[in-house]
Design a protein around this motif. Structure first.
Motif, PDB file in Angstrom:
ATOM      1  N   LEU A  84     -10.062  14.885   1.121  1.00 30.99           N
ATOM      2  CA  LEU A  84      -9.863  13.855   0.114  1.00 30.99           C
ATOM      3  C   LEU A  84      -8.402  13.412   0.157  1.00 30.99           C
ATOM      4  N   PRO A  85      -8.141  12.123   0.188  1.00 34.57           N
ATOM      5  CA  PRO A  85      -6.748  11.665   0.207  1.00 34.57           C
ATOM      6  C   PRO A  85      -5.912  12.240  -0.932  1.00 34.57           C
ATOM      7  N   ARG A  86      -6.514  12.414  -2.104  1.00 33.92           N
ATOM      8  CA  ARG A  86      -5.768  12.966  -3.240  1.00 33.92           C
ATOM      9  C   ARG A  86      -5.342  14.394  -2.974  1.00 33.92           C
ATOM     10  N   GLU A  87      -6.183  15.167  -2.256  1.00 38.50           N
ATOM     11  CA  GLU A  87      -5.796  16.537  -1.927  1.00 38.50           C
ATOM     12  C   GLU A  87      -4.636  16.538  -0.946  1.00 38.50           C
ATOM     13  N   MET A 123      19.095   5.008  -8.138  1.00 40.28           N
ATOM     14  CA  MET A 123      17.654   5.208  -7.912  1.00 40.28           C
ATOM     15  C   MET A 123      17.446   6.087  -6.686  1.00 40.28           C
ATOM     16  N   ASP A 124      16.577   7.119  -6.794  1.00 40.65           N
ATOM     17  CA  ASP A 124      16.319   8.021  -5.681  1.00 40.65           C
ATOM     18  C   ASP A 124      15.558   7.290  -4.586  1.00 40.65           C
ATOM     19  N   ARG A 125      15.877   7.652  -3.339  1.00 40.55           N
ATOM     20  CA  ARG A 125      15.169   7.043  -2.222  1.00 40.55           C
ATOM     21  C   ARG A 125      13.772   7.633  -2.130  1.00 40.55           C
ATOM     22  N   PRO A 126      12.801   6.867  -1.605  1.00 46.15           N
ATOM     23  CA  PRO A 126      11.459   7.432  -1.411  1.00 46.15           C
ATOM     24  C   PRO A 126      11.498   8.517  -0.351  1.00 46.15           C
ATOM     25  N   GLU A 127      10.670   9.517  -0.515  1.00 49.68           N
ATOM     26  CA  GLU A 127      10.620  10.589   0.478  1.00 49.68           C
ATOM     27  C   GLU A 127       9.946  10.077   1.748  1.00 49.68           C
ATOM     28  N   LYS A 128      10.494  10.485   2.889  1.00 46.57           N
ATOM     29  CA  LYS A 128      10.070   9.947   4.181  1.00 46.57           C
ATOM     30  C   LYS A 128       9.125  10.917   4.885  1.00 46.57           C
ATOM     31  N   ILE A 129       7.976  10.405   5.249  1.00 45.64           N
ATOM     32  CA  ILE A 129       6.955  11.203   5.922  1.00 45.64           C
ATOM     33  C   ILE A 129       6.660  10.586   7.272  1.00 45.64           C
ATOM     34  N   ILE A 130       6.519  11.425   8.282  1.00 48.43           N
ATOM     35  CA  ILE A 130       6.092  10.943   9.589  1.00 48.43           C
ATOM     36  C   ILE A 130       4.763  11.603   9.938  1.00 48.43           C
ATOM     37  N   VAL A 131       3.828  10.799  10.444  1.00 51.35           N
ATOM     38  CA  VAL A 131       2.475  11.254  10.759  1.00 51.35           C
ATOM     39  C   VAL A 131       2.266  11.179  12.259  1.00 51.35           C
ATOM     40  N   LEU A 132       1.858  12.292  12.854  1.00 48.46           N
ATOM     41  CA  LEU A 132       1.495  12.315  14.273  1.00 48.46           C
ATOM     42  C   LEU A 132       0.002  12.591  14.385  1.00 48.46           C
ATOM     43  N   ASP A 133      -0.744  11.571  14.831  1.00 50.10           N
ATOM     44  CA  ASP A 133      -2.195  11.697  15.003  1.00 50.10           C
ATOM     45  C   ASP A 133      -2.609  10.725  16.094  1.00 50.10           C
ATOM     46  N   ASP A 134      -3.492  11.162  17.009  1.00 50.70           N
ATOM     47  CA  ASP A 134      -3.877  10.284  18.111  1.00 50.70           C
ATOM     48  C   ASP A 134      -5.043   9.365  17.759  1.00 50.70           C
ATOM     49  N   GLU A 135      -5.553   9.447  16.532  1.00 47.49           N
ATOM     50  CA  GLU A 135      -6.618   8.545  16.089  1.00 47.49           C
ATOM     51  C   GLU A 135      -6.002   7.369  15.344  1.00 47.49           C
ATOM     52  N   ALA A 136      -6.105   6.187  15.930  1.00 48.63           N
ATOM     53  CA  ALA A 136      -5.472   5.001  15.341  1.00 48.63           C
ATOM     54  C   ALA A 136      -6.015   4.710  13.942  1.00 48.63           C
ATOM     55  N   GLU A 137      -7.322   4.864  13.758  1.00 51.45           N
ATOM     56  CA  GLU A 137      -7.914   4.553  12.456  1.00 51.45           C
ATOM     57  C   GLU A 137      -7.351   5.463  11.367  1.00 51.45           C
ATOM     58  N   LEU A 138      -7.239   6.760  11.664  1.00 52.29           N
ATOM     59  CA  LEU A 138      -6.706   7.697  10.679  1.00 52.29           C
ATOM     60  C   LEU A 138      -5.226   7.439  10.430  1.00 52.29           C
ATOM     61  N   GLN A 152       1.325   5.557  -2.345  1.00 53.78           N
ATOM     62  CA  GLN A 152       1.706   6.648  -3.241  1.00 53.78           C
ATOM     63  C   GLN A 152       3.222   6.757  -3.412  1.00 53.78           C
ATOM     64  N   GLY A 153       3.963   5.818  -2.818  1.00 56.41           N
ATOM     65  CA  GLY A 153       5.410   5.791  -3.018  1.00 56.41           C
ATOM     66  C   GLY A 153       6.226   6.420  -1.916  1.00 56.41           C
ATOM     67  N   PHE A 154       5.583   6.861  -0.832  1.00 52.90           N
ATOM     68  CA  PHE A 154       6.316   7.457   0.279  1.00 52.90           C
ATOM     69  C   PHE A 154       6.723   6.377   1.286  1.00 52.90           C
ATOM     70  N   GLU A 155       7.790   6.645   2.027  1.00 54.24           N
ATOM     71  CA  GLU A 155       8.140   5.830   3.184  1.00 54.24           C
ATOM     72  C   GLU A 155       7.511   6.500   4.396  1.00 54.24           C
ATOM     73  N   VAL A 156       6.683   5.786   5.131  1.00 48.34           N
ATOM     74  CA  VAL A 156       5.827   6.406   6.132  1.00 48.34           C
ATOM     75  C   VAL A 156       6.044   5.795   7.516  1.00 48.34           C
ATOM     76  N   ARG A 157       6.157   6.662   8.523  1.00 45.67           N
ATOM     77  CA  ARG A 157       6.121   6.262   9.925  1.00 45.67           C
ATOM     78  C   ARG A 157       4.924   6.954  10.566  1.00 45.67           C
ATOM     79  N   VAL A 158       4.256   6.254  11.486  1.00 47.16           N
ATOM     80  CA  VAL A 158       3.126   6.871  12.188  1.00 47.16           C
ATOM     81  C   VAL A 158       3.358   6.755  13.686  1.00 47.16           C
TER      82      VAL A 158
END
Length: 237
Positions: free
Chosen positions: A108-111, A1-16, A27-33
């Motif tokens: 839009l999140p979908r975009e 099974m393929d591993r989920p793609e890993k995304i890291i998000v850098l944003d100074d707004e906690a809510e976002l 959406q199936g990604f592995e996410v770090r913020v």
């Protein structure tokens, strides 16, 4: 099974940050913020990521500075830049600093997901990730054993210079998919730098002279304009 793609998000707004983590994880990604560039640097040193979502307007180091610095350090992961500004000049500056795409807030999140998936597809295509490792690929009378790096024609071994074999192996490892010039150079110069000419295009021409009936009208090694080259072949188990 393929591993989920890993995304890291850098944003100074906690809510976002929290919203993006929940949505992208769904959406199936592995996410770090992370909230600042220092934490980003620590994560990038610790583990590999497939893509960075980077906010433009931050303090003390803004997104443009982060992007420019990462590229100067040789970081090649795709960067999708987010900004509250809609000025086309900001988009141009961001792309010039090394960002791969640009999305203005609000979005839009979908975009966002569509753009992320497009960048990941583009990265895989440009990288020429191998799709076969031990199979044989056939094109015309030729057969390349990818695992053994052996070329035959109608069952007979073909004499081929090591530089052209490395190039053919790089193309044959991802048949029917474009492989970028940069990737081809990296994968061929590693073991035979002196045998290669200054341009990968010269090596492609020499390879075409071996496998094509008419090198000026290639059937097998196709030019993909703006990307690189592609080997048209059938894959055998």
């Amino acid at each position: 099974m393929d591993r989920p793609e890993k995304i890291i998000v850098l944003d100074d707004e906690a809510e976002l940050r929290n919203m993006l983590q929940r949505f992208l994880t769904g959406q199936g990604f592995e996410v770090r913020v992370v909230a600042d560039s220092k934490r980003l640097d620590r994560y990038l040193l610790r583990e590999p990521f497939d893509l960075l979502v980077l906010d433009l307007m931050m303090e003390p180091e803004d997104g443009l500075s982060v992007c420019r610095r990462l590229r100067a350090e040789g970081q090649t992961l795709p960067i999708l830049m987010l900004t509250a500004k809609g000025d086309p000049v900001d988009k141009v500056v961001g792309l010039e600093m090394g960002a791969d795409d640009y999305l203005a807030k609000p979005f839009l999140p979908r975009e966002l997901v569509a753009r992320i998936r497009a960048l990941l597809r583009r990265q895989k295509m440009a990288a020429g990730e191998p799709t076969v490792t031990s199979n044989k690929v056939r094109f015309g009378d030729f057969c390349l054993d990818v695992g053994k790096q052996m070329l035959t024609r109608a069952g007979e071994s073909v004499e081929i210079h090591s530089a052209q074999m490395l190039l053919l192996h790089a193309l044959g490892s991802s048949p029917n998919r474009p492989v970028s010039r940069d990737n081809l150079i990296a994968r061929t110069r590693g073991r035979d730098h002196d045998a290669l000419d200054r341009s990968i295009d010269v090596q492609v021409l020499r390879l075409r002279q071996i496998v094509e009936d008419d090198p000026s009208k290639p059937r097998f090694i196709k030019t993909v304009w703006g990307v690189g080259y592609m080997l048209m072949a059938d894959i055998e188990p």
